[in-house]
Motif scaffolding. Structure first.
Motif: not given
Length: 300
Positions: A116, A127-128, A132-133, A148, A150, A174-177
């Protein structure tokens, strides 16, 4: 072991189950708890946390259940909690747990937490490049203001979501989905005290995926796909480690919910530790409401 309360003592006991004006008669999943307490002779009222006419001192215990409109008034909610010494879970736990930055503290302690990033007002977020985040505020309930995205296709939408939260004075996370939620689902392990007062697994359930796209806003309680689940030993081990890091010790808790999703390597990751006002899915497990009612009676 706590001695059982005599029937006469139960009949003189009063318990408030805390809700909000959206559910003045409680959220329906708490009906079995209300009924189980009344069967024990306990006087039970559903009371909104912000009801100015409520006489909180008249209750032997105040148990938080569904005060889900507190999010935009969290400071007032925490102040209300701190004024009630007979509150369960305790007020300091409520303050700690209603801001999801606690996840960062648990990660620093070495627990397997969903990675996180936190972005506070005044900070910037880059942003990365891809993936998917999930973007959400650190103070929320019921998936409010959660989306969510992409990347890179929805980069602008993700940036706008974070900017909107920061402009409102909120901290974004912000977390990875975690893709396993679409197949394996999310496991929620619900703990309540046993007869000796030790926090013990009561039941567990599987929750299906809920997020489908950008900033879905509030997801109605009850829209989740819920089925019973037997947790794996790995999930039980992670839950035990997480509960061992509850401030002041887990023995103070009336209930706890540990939400886990498998990470990319298949090992369970903590999504949330719910100690404030979680749905406990009491209707999904025979005896769950009875166990929680017994725990409440033992605290009277």
């Amino acid at each position: 072991m706590t001695s059982p309360i005599r029937p006469a003592a139960r009949e003189n006991s009063r318990v408030a189950l805390v809700t909000c004006e959206l559910f003045p008669d409680l959220w329906e999943d708490d009906f079995p708890l209300r009924d189980s307490l009344r069967e024990r002779g306990v006087h039970v009222d559903a009371v909104s946390w912000d009801d100015a006419s409520a006489d909180w001192a008249a209750y032997d215990l105040v148990v938080i259940r569904s005060p889900w409109d507190y999010v935009p008034r969290r400071d007032a909610f925490v102040a209300w909690a701190r004024a009630l010494p007979q509150l369960l879970n305790p007020a300091d736990i409520i303050e700690w747990n209603t801001d999801k930055r606690y996840l960062g503290r648990l990660a620093e302690a070495g627990l397997p937490v969903t990675p996180t990033d936190f972005v506070a007002p005044g900070q910037t977020w880059t942003p990365p490049a891809s993936g998917e985040w999930v973007v959400k505020p650190t103070v929320s309930a019921g998936s409010q203001d959660t989306g969510r995205y992409q990347l890179p296709a929805q980069r602008d939408l993700a940036e706008a979501h974070v900017a909107r939260l920061l402009a409102a004075g909120r901290t974004a996370m912000i977390q990875p989905y975690l893709a396993a939620v679409d197949t394996v689902g999310e496991t929620a392990l619900i703990f309540t005290p046993d007869a000796g007062g030790e926090l013990t697994l009561s039941h567990s359930i599987r929750k299906g995926a809920m997020l489908t796209g950008p900033d879905e806003g509030t997801i109605d309680p009850g829209s989740e796909q819920i089925t019973p689940r037997t947790p794996s030993q790995a999930e039980l081990d992670v839950a035990s480690r997480v509960l061992a890091h509850v401030p002041g010790g887990a023995a103070r808790l009336l209930y706890a919910r540990v939400d886990l999703i498998p990470g990319p390597d298949g090992d369970p990751l903590l999504v949330e530790l719910e100690l404030a006002e979680p749905s406990l899915f009491l209707s999904e497990s025979p005896g769950a409401a009875t166990r929680l009612a017994d725990a409440i009676v033992s605290r009277l």
